[in-house]
Write a protein that holds these residues in place. Structure first.
Motif, short mmCIF file in Angstrom:
data_model
loop_
_atom_site.label_atom_id
_atom_site.label_comp_id
_atom_site.label_asym_id
_atom_site.label_seq_id
_atom_site.Cartn_x
_atom_site.Cartn_y
_atom_site.Cartn_z
N CYS A 62 0.83 -1.21 0.00
CA CYS A 62 0.00 0.00 0.00
C CYS A 62 0.87 1.26 0.00
O CYS A 62 0.59 2.22 -0.73
N VAL A 63 1.90 1.28 0.80
CA VAL A 63 2.80 2.43 0.85
C VAL A 63 3.49 2.60 -0.50
O VAL A 63 3.60 3.72 -1.03
N ALA A 64 3.94 1.52 -1.11
CA ALA A 64 4.58 1.59 -2.42
C ALA A 64 3.60 2.10 -3.47
O ALA A 64 3.97 2.89 -4.35
N GLY A 65 2.35 1.67 -3.39
CA GLY A 65 1.33 2.15 -4.33
C GLY A 65 1.07 3.63 -4.19
O GLY A 65 0.95 4.35 -5.19
N VAL A 66 0.99 4.12 -2.96
CA VAL A 66 0.75 5.55 -2.74
C VAL A 66 1.94 6.36 -3.26
O VAL A 66 1.77 7.40 -3.93
N VAL A 67 3.15 5.91 -2.99
CA VAL A 67 4.34 6.61 -3.49
C VAL A 67 4.36 6.57 -5.01
O VAL A 67 4.67 7.58 -5.67
N GLY A 68 4.02 5.44 -5.61
CA GLY A 68 3.97 5.33 -7.07
C GLY A 68 2.95 6.27 -7.67
O GLY A 68 3.21 6.92 -8.70
N LEU A 69 1.76 6.36 -7.10
CA LEU A 69 0.74 7.30 -7.60
C LEU A 69 1.19 8.74 -7.48
O LEU A 69 0.96 9.55 -8.38
N TRP A 70 1.86 9.08 -6.41
CA TRP A 70 2.35 10.45 -6.23
C TRP A 70 3.40 10.79 -7.29
O TRP A 70 3.38 11.84 -7.90
N VAL A 71 4.34 9.84 -7.52
CA VAL A 71 5.38 10.05 -8.53
C VAL A 71 4.74 10.17 -9.92
O VAL A 71 5.10 11.04 -10.71
N SER A 121 1.64 11.10 -10.70
CA SER A 121 0.84 12.32 -10.84
C SER A 121 1.71 13.57 -10.95
O SER A 121 1.33 14.54 -11.58
N ASN A 122 2.88 13.58 -10.34
CA ASN A 122 3.73 14.78 -10.37
C ASN A 122 4.71 14.76 -11.55
O ASN A 122 5.06 15.82 -12.07
N PHE A 123 5.20 13.61 -11.96
CA PHE A 123 6.26 13.57 -12.95
C PHE A 123 5.89 12.76 -14.19
O PHE A 123 6.57 12.88 -15.21
N GLY A 124 4.86 11.97 -14.14
CA GLY A 124 4.55 11.08 -15.26
C GLY A 124 3.75 11.74 -16.38
O GLY A 124 3.80 11.28 -17.49
#
Length: 154
Positions: free
Chosen positions: A138-147, A149-152
């Motif tokens: 879950c933590v990895a998923g949240v970090v992945g979504l943040w990355v 949304s900001n850089f992808g």
């Protein structure tokens, strides 16, 4: 009363053990320690004339005393021989109680019920459990979504 208990304890100690220490306890009684046998005997006044409460217990590692395992009220006028017999019986009770330890969850005081004991869980190694993996994902998923949304999207 203390002087009488001290004299009686000194005679009693000589009958019970060849190596012993006699000293006064806080409550006004006298304690006889037999270091070589790992046991102690306590004589304390009861408030009655020529009577004493005799308690027996074992010595723990480090020299501390375990709580009394058995006790009796004795008549001091009966003589040191009879008092020694009572003490030997109490010491035998302590030895018997040590040889047969109480089951887990057993009541320590008379009149109290024993709690139901649960079987011990088997020891597990230092492996990461399922719940820890779910939290990590879950933590990895949240970090992945943040990355993302900001850089992808740029």
């Amino acid at each position: 009363m203390y002087a009488e208990l001290r004299d009686t304890a000194a005679e009693l100690a000589g009958l019970l053990w060849r190596e012993h220490t006699v000293y006064r306890e806080r409550g006004g009684g006298v304690v006889i320690r037999g270091e070589h046998v790992g046991r102690w005997i306590s004589l304390a006044p009861t408030g009655g004339k020529d009577q004493a409460r005799v308690r027996a217990g074992r010595l723990l590692d480090g020299g501390t005393t375990a709580p009394a395992r058995s006790e009796a009220v004795v008549d001091l006028s009966a003589g040191t021989g009879e008092l020694a017999a009572v003490c030997r019986r109490l010491l035998a009770d302590v030895t018997a109680a040590e040889a047969a330890p109480e089951p887990a969850g057993a009541a320590r005081r008379p009149g109290r019920r024993a709690r139901a004991s649960r079987p011990a869980k088997p020891a597990r190694g230092r492996h990461t459990g399922l719940g820890s993996w779910v939290v990590l994902l879950c933590v990895a998923g949240v970090v992945g979504l943040w990355v993302y949304s900001n850089f992808g999207t740029h």
